[in-house]
Design an enzyme around this catalytic site. Sequence first.
Site, PDB file in Angstrom:
ATOM      1  N   GLU A 173       0.815  -1.220   0.000  1.00 14.39           N
ATOM      2  CA  GLU A 173       0.000   0.000   0.000  1.00 14.39           C
ATOM      3  C   GLU A 173       0.852   1.276   0.000  1.00 14.39           C
ATOM      4  O   GLU A 173       0.542   2.231   0.715  1.00 14.39           O
ATOM      5  CB  GLU A 173      -0.964   0.000   1.199  1.00 14.39           C
ATOM      6  CG  GLU A 173      -1.988  -1.127   1.126  1.00 14.39           C
ATOM      7  CD  GLU A 173      -3.015  -1.076   2.241  1.00 14.39           C
ATOM      8  OE1 GLU A 173      -4.210  -1.243   1.946  1.00 14.39           O
ATOM      9  OE2 GLU A 173      -2.631  -0.891   3.411  1.00 14.39           O
TER      10      GLU A 173
ATOM     11  N   GLU B 186      -6.689  -7.601  -1.362  1.00 16.32           N
ATOM     12  CA  GLU B 186      -7.329  -7.630  -0.046  1.00 16.32           C
ATOM     13  C   GLU B 186      -8.804  -7.368  -0.240  1.00 16.32           C
ATOM     14  O   GLU B 186      -9.211  -6.240  -0.508  1.00 16.32           O
ATOM     15  CB  GLU B 186      -6.727  -6.569   0.888  1.00 16.32           C
ATOM     16  CG  GLU B 186      -5.299  -6.861   1.309  1.00 16.32           C
ATOM     17  CD  GLU B 186      -4.781  -5.872   2.351  1.00 16.32           C
ATOM     18  OE1 GLU B 186      -5.594  -5.101   2.910  1.00 16.32           O
ATOM     19  OE2 GLU B 186      -3.558  -5.869   2.577  1.00 16.32           O
TER      20      GLU B 186
END
Length: 605
Positions: free
Chosen positions: A161, A235
């Site tokens: 991320e 995710e």
Amino acid sequence: MSRFEGLRADSSLFTLDGAPFRILGGSIHYFRVPRPYWKDRLLKMKACGLNTLTTYVPWNLHEPERGTFNFQDQLDLTAYIGLAAELGLWVILRPGPYICAEWDLGGLPSWLLQDKDMQLRTTYPGFVNAVNSYFDKLISVVEPLMFQDGGPVIAVQVENEYGSYAKDEKYMTFIQNCLQSRGINELLLTSDNWEGLRYGGVEGALKTINLQRLTFGAIQHLADMQPQKPLMVMEYWSGWFDVWGDYHHVFHAEDMLAVVSEILERGVSINLYMFHGGTSFGFMNGAMDFGTYKPQVTSYDYDAPLSEAGDCTTKYQMLRDLFSQYHKEPLPDVPAPQERRAYEPVFMQQHLSLWDSLHFTDKPYRSQSPVNMENLPVNNNNGQSYGYTLYETTITSGGTLNSMNNIRDRALVFVDRQFVGCLDYKTREVALPDAEGERTLGLLVDNCGRVNYGKALDEQRKGIVGDLVLNHSPLRGFTIFCLDLKPNFIRRLMGSGQWKTDFRSLSAPAFLQAKLIVDGPPSDTFIRLPGWGKGVVFVNGQNLGRYWSIGPQHFLYLPGPWLKSGENQIVVFEEQRVDNKLLFAENPDHGKTIDVYKLPFCSLL
């Protein structure tokens, strides 16, 4: 040349060994699941119809002191990945170095913060050198497990991320090179939420997306960025995490199933984060800070398809039915549930005040000004990472003690060992009583967990991080005790002959001791502490994590394998409000709930 052709992303479908392949993945972190239960959880994953395990790798556990590595026992990554292979699961490895994961400092070791100029997640030389040293060790451990060498690891994620952080345009290329230069030749991936996709990628790595809802045309957004590439939700958030003093987040099975069904119908690969959350044992929970600091709870149940204790939930059953449609053969049988017991309550037998325990700590450090935890000369000069730090100094008057917002994160304040108040981010002043002569001012500071996500990651030094002032004058002349409550300290404490049995003399903070007698083979259970305030529980030396009466979590998961038949030793460190007993339950009490699907999207990030 490789004997095998690994996972490829050369067209709109993944191929593995030359054949079309759909990733049906789930995240289970080996460091959040007691090792004796690894097999149970992975078998349940397989029985749900998943074909790929994903896991993060926590740098802070694997290199707790600079240059000292641990890949044994609970941290035996080779054994964990080998077990996945044995059970017929592929593996996607997410080695960081930053992992987020609602884990202290996103998995980065706190000793990095000894450098006052440290710039985490950048090409700052101090960070680069530390990452290189760690990756030298880590990649030597995992490289033999790659698909090219006959192992189960089919892809490796580059950092995590980074698009939400994006401080250094050279950084992702550096991490990619860290992997490839050490022999990682499998498919590389990056992983970002919708907003981070623009900034988080790196040339030569496939972009994947993280989400819970199919809003903003998220999947199409990813497809437009990478035409003729396979699509993957790295995710898919099956639930959400909890913070102290808030509600337990739930994400209803029907709402989750509708989104997962649509993702699969579109031909997109998926990884359920989390498939099984487990527990942030010890002091490993992270924290949020988007203007307000909020530490996360010990439980990482996450409202995931497998509960914290490994139960198959309604979500699990629905997903199993759904995923079975994507298999030609019937799915394996689901393993039987673990047995659980509500043991009889145990009564506290002995106690030892915090003050009487201080001589079991390392030699205290003396300093004119306060020193933050990470810069204390303890743990072979790696500083103090976790737990509590006691700061004592001499005062000669009462008046107003002002923290100047330099307490990280919460301090109990004592004058001559009598409690006078609490300092934290909201409460920055405490009135000290007037009296004649010199008195000892004590501040017991609790590191409640370092932020794991966002820009506040750079400001995570703990303890007292600057001056405190009494009546506008900075305090000086500190004696500082490190109370990181490591196993050696607990052993010294247990062996002490100084425990008291007269409970009339008891005052918190204190250590309390009890014995749990287990007849026959031990079973999982949940400890409940209804009359207690805030603290930590150790069972046979294992730190189960934090409890706090403000909830939402009102239990601690105690895995059966950490108990033994016969006598088990329980130690509670309680900060403020002591009870005389511990209760046990077969099921957890997560407290009041809130439905994440009804929350505004921005409130989750």
